[in-house]
Write a protein that holds these residues in place. Structure first.
Motif, mmCIF file in Angstrom:
data_model
loop_
_atom_site.group_PDB
_atom_site.id
_atom_site.type_symbol
_atom_site.label_atom_id
_atom_site.label_comp_id
_atom_site.label_asym_id
_atom_site.label_seq_id
_atom_site.Cartn_x
_atom_site.Cartn_y
_atom_site.Cartn_z
ATOM 1 N N SER A 1 0.832 -1.201 0.000
ATOM 2 C CA SER A 1 0.000 0.000 0.000
ATOM 3 C C SER A 1 0.869 1.255 0.000
ATOM 4 N N TYR A 2 0.239 2.368 -0.321
ATOM 5 C CA TYR A 2 0.931 3.649 -0.270
ATOM 6 C C TYR A 2 1.089 4.115 1.177
ATOM 7 N N GLU A 3 2.084 4.945 1.403
ATOM 8 C CA GLU A 3 2.381 5.422 2.754
ATOM 9 C C GLU A 3 1.240 6.265 3.323
ATOM 10 N N TYR A 4 0.509 6.963 2.470
ATOM 11 C CA TYR A 4 -0.559 7.832 2.969
ATOM 12 C C TYR A 4 -1.709 7.046 3.611
ATOM 13 N N MET A 5 -1.802 5.745 3.335
ATOM 14 C CA MET A 5 -2.871 4.965 3.957
ATOM 15 C C MET A 5 -2.709 4.895 5.470
ATOM 16 N N ILE A 6 -1.472 4.969 5.951
ATOM 17 C CA ILE A 6 -1.222 4.933 7.401
ATOM 18 C C ILE A 6 -1.765 6.188 8.073
ATOM 19 N N SER A 7 -1.450 7.352 7.521
ATOM 20 C CA SER A 7 -1.894 8.595 8.159
ATOM 21 C C SER A 7 -3.411 8.711 8.135
ATOM 22 N N HIS A 8 -4.043 8.294 7.030
ATOM 23 C CA HIS A 8 -5.504 8.353 6.970
ATOM 24 C C HIS A 8 -6.139 7.391 7.984
ATOM 25 N N THR A 9 -5.536 6.230 8.160
ATOM 26 C CA THR A 9 -6.068 5.248 9.104
ATOM 27 C C THR A 9 -5.938 5.748 10.535
ATOM 28 N N GLU A 10 -4.769 6.230 10.897
ATOM 29 C CA GLU A 10 -4.546 6.719 12.258
ATOM 30 C C GLU A 10 -5.385 7.959 12.536
ATOM 31 N N ARG A 11 -5.572 8.805 11.530
ATOM 32 C CA ARG A 11 -6.390 10.008 11.700
ATOM 33 C C ARG A 11 -7.835 9.657 12.039
ATOM 34 N N ASN A 12 -8.269 8.476 11.625
ATOM 35 C CA ASN A 12 -9.632 8.029 11.911
ATOM 36 C C ASN A 12 -9.743 7.278 13.238
ATOM 37 N N GLY A 13 -8.689 7.336 14.046
ATOM 38 C CA GLY A 13 -8.772 6.781 15.393
ATOM 39 C C GLY A 13 -8.367 5.325 15.509
ATOM 40 N N TYR A 14 -7.696 4.781 14.495
ATOM 41 C CA TYR A 14 -7.263 3.380 14.532
ATOM 42 C C TYR A 14 -5.902 3.267 15.194
ATOM 43 N N GLN A 15 -5.713 2.154 15.911
ATOM 44 C CA GLN A 15 -4.458 1.879 16.591
ATOM 45 C C GLN A 15 -3.929 0.510 16.192
ATOM 46 N N LYS A 16 -2.692 0.266 16.533
ATOM 47 C CA LYS A 16 -2.058 -1.012 16.200
ATOM 48 C C LYS A 16 -2.781 -2.175 16.868
ATOM 49 N N LYS A 17 -3.111 -3.186 16.066
ATOM 50 C CA LYS A 17 -3.562 -4.468 16.593
ATOM 51 C C LYS A 17 -2.370 -5.421 16.654
ATOM 52 N N LEU A 18 -1.686 -5.570 15.516
ATOM 53 C CA LEU A 18 -0.465 -6.388 15.489
ATOM 54 C C LEU A 18 0.328 -6.050 14.252
ATOM 55 N N ASP A 19 1.617 -6.323 14.312
ATOM 56 C CA ASP A 19 2.519 -6.110 13.180
ATOM 57 C C ASP A 19 2.957 -7.440 12.591
ATOM 58 N N ILE A 20 3.316 -7.390 11.334
ATOM 59 C CA ILE A 20 3.732 -8.569 10.587
ATOM 60 C C ILE A 20 5.062 -8.250 9.918
ATOM 61 N N PHE A 21 6.023 -9.158 10.047
ATOM 62 C CA PHE A 21 7.364 -8.944 9.524
ATOM 63 C C PHE A 21 7.585 -9.750 8.249
ATOM 64 N N GLN A 22 8.421 -9.203 7.381
ATOM 65 C CA GLN A 22 8.855 -9.931 6.191
ATOM 66 C C GLN A 22 10.386 -9.851 6.120
ATOM 67 N N TYR A 23 11.010 -11.018 6.101
ATOM 68 C CA TYR A 23 12.471 -11.114 6.118
ATOM 69 C C TYR A 23 13.017 -11.456 4.732
ATOM 70 N N THR A 24 14.230 -11.020 4.482
ATOM 71 C CA THR A 24 15.034 -11.581 3.423
ATOM 72 C C THR A 24 16.283 -12.167 4.080
ATOM 73 N N ALA A 25 16.677 -13.367 3.660
ATOM 74 C CA ALA A 25 17.805 -14.050 4.298
ATOM 75 C C ALA A 25 18.676 -14.704 3.236
ATOM 76 N N LYS A 26 19.935 -14.817 3.547
ATOM 77 C CA LYS A 26 20.872 -15.483 2.646
ATOM 78 C C LYS A 26 20.801 -16.988 2.877
ATOM 79 N N ILE A 27 20.570 -17.742 1.806
ATOM 80 C CA ILE A 27 20.566 -19.199 1.923
ATOM 81 C C ILE A 27 21.998 -19.670 2.154
ATOM 82 N N PRO A 28 22.276 -20.360 3.261
ATOM 83 C CA PRO A 28 23.652 -20.793 3.538
ATOM 84 C C PRO A 28 24.143 -21.770 2.481
#
Length: 373
Positions: free
Chosen positions: A151-178
């Motif tokens: 998504s675009y970065e502006y979706m965060i500010s619009h969401t928070e401006r409407n009173g929404y807060q963090k429920k949970l975060d999700i991570f995405q990793y990149t790793a070197k295959i040994p």
């Protein structure tokens, strides 16, 4: 003036499905999903999940142009199993227009209240297998991968401006295959083999089909505590497998069987074909599939998609068996980078497996919540 339209007709549904391809037309990091797959998600005649969910789809129209969309979902199976009364918002897309965003999100909030829900969460689809969360970090890192929401970065500010807060975060990793398997994994895997566990591998996709139902039974059993997950019935499992199996390479599907040939663990991965998907612009035909085939040959990255281990035997060395089999397959095809796909922040066991390799968290997503009281 903004006009809000509830989607009823096939023409309106097509406008709903096609809007993101216009909004993200010049968004180089956005990965266009296959249009045919979008119909399988949003068309109630093609998606069995509609049968146990209340849903509503809205379009926003401004100056005679479609400028936004949103879907509301009440997943009764999940709500009942989790003792929650949540409405989900999903597929929210608009330009950087606060008035349009507010019109869309408040419409789903009002709909949720009408249905006696007490909280709204999202972005979250029918299950955690749909794209979830708004991107909060990694906007310019690289093109996204399949089934994620760049998504675009502006979706965060619009969401928070409407009173929404963090429920949970999700991570995405990149790793070197040994370059070679760590000795500790080899020792653990040998112990698992002595205890009767074995890896089942495949050369052709049709060899996988007899195991699909058992795989989804294991998913339903082990994913029950993952946020947003609702058990998949046989029809939903069939629809899900039919969407993705044609794109998978069987050598990156690994099962672990116990002494009685019961599936107790599995992992599914695929070579990264994001660059090919980007060039298809959402269409496999007439020439889009050629871009995907070319991407299969050029990539050096393996993307994890799904995996789990029977919770009753998680300390039996099965992760080591899967790790060795999958990374051996990757190395034999000259793949050097592993993408973790999406891992919940609280899933410390899975994160620990990735973090044993040389790694970076390169994208973060957030699911938001808001009380409707």
């Amino acid at each position: 003036m903004i006009q809000l339209l509830e989607v009823h007709t096939k023409k309106e549904l097509k406008q709903f499905i096609m809007l993101p391809y216009t909004i993200h037309k010049n968004h180089k990091e956005w990965l266009p999903p296959l249009i045919s797959d979008e119909w399988k998600i949003f068309d109630k005649t093609k998606n069995h999940s509609f049968e146990h969910c209340n849903t509503i789809l809205y379009l926003a129209k401004k100056n005679n142009a479609i400028v936004g969309r949103i879907m509301g979902i009440i997943n009764h199976i999940y709500n009942k199993g989790s003792n929650e009364k949540n409405v989900r918002f999903f597929g929210l897309e608009c330009y950087d227009d606060a008035e349009v965003y507010d019109k869309l999100i408040t419409a789903v909030e009002a709909w949720g209240k009408e249905k006696q829900m007490d909280k709204i969460i999202g972005p979250l689809g029918f299950s955690d297998k749909d794209p979830q969360g708004f991107l909060i970090e990694g906007f310019k890192e690289q093109i996204t991968v399949m089934v994620t929401n760049h998504s675009y970065e502006y979706m965060i500010s619009h969401t928070e401006r409407n009173g929404y807060q963090k429920k949970l975060d999700i991570f995405q990793y990149t790793a070197k295959i040994p370059e070679k398997t760590a000795e500790i994994y080899t020792r653990i895997a040998e112990r698992a083999t002595r205890n009767g566990y074995k890896v089942k591998e495949f050369k052709k996709s049709n060899q996988v089909k007899p195991y699909i139902n058992d795989v989804f039974q294991l998913i339903n059993k082990t994913y029950k505590d993952i946020y947003g997950f609702a058990p998949l019935d046989d029809k939903e499992a069939k629809e899900f497998s039919e969407r993705f199996l044609p794109l998978l390479k069987p050598q990156y599907i690994k099962l672990v069987l116990d002494a009685s040939n019961t599936i107790v663990a599995f992992v599914v991965a695929m070579p990264d074909i994001s660059e090919g998907f980007k060039k298809t612009k959402g269409r496999l035909f007439p020439f889009g599939f050629l871009h995907i085939l070319k991407a299969f040959k050029k990539t050096n990255q393996l993307n994890l998609l799904l995996g789990c281990v029977d919770e009753n035997i998680r300390n039996s060395g099965l992760v080591a068996l899967l790790n060795i089999a999958l990374l051996d397959a990757a190395r034999s095809n000259n793949l050097t980078v592993l993408d973790s796909h999406l891992i919940l922040e609280e899933n410390t066991k899975m994160r620990a497996i990735i973090e044993r390799m040389e790694h970076t968290i390169y994208k973060k997503y957030r699911i938001f919540e808001k009380s409707l009281d």
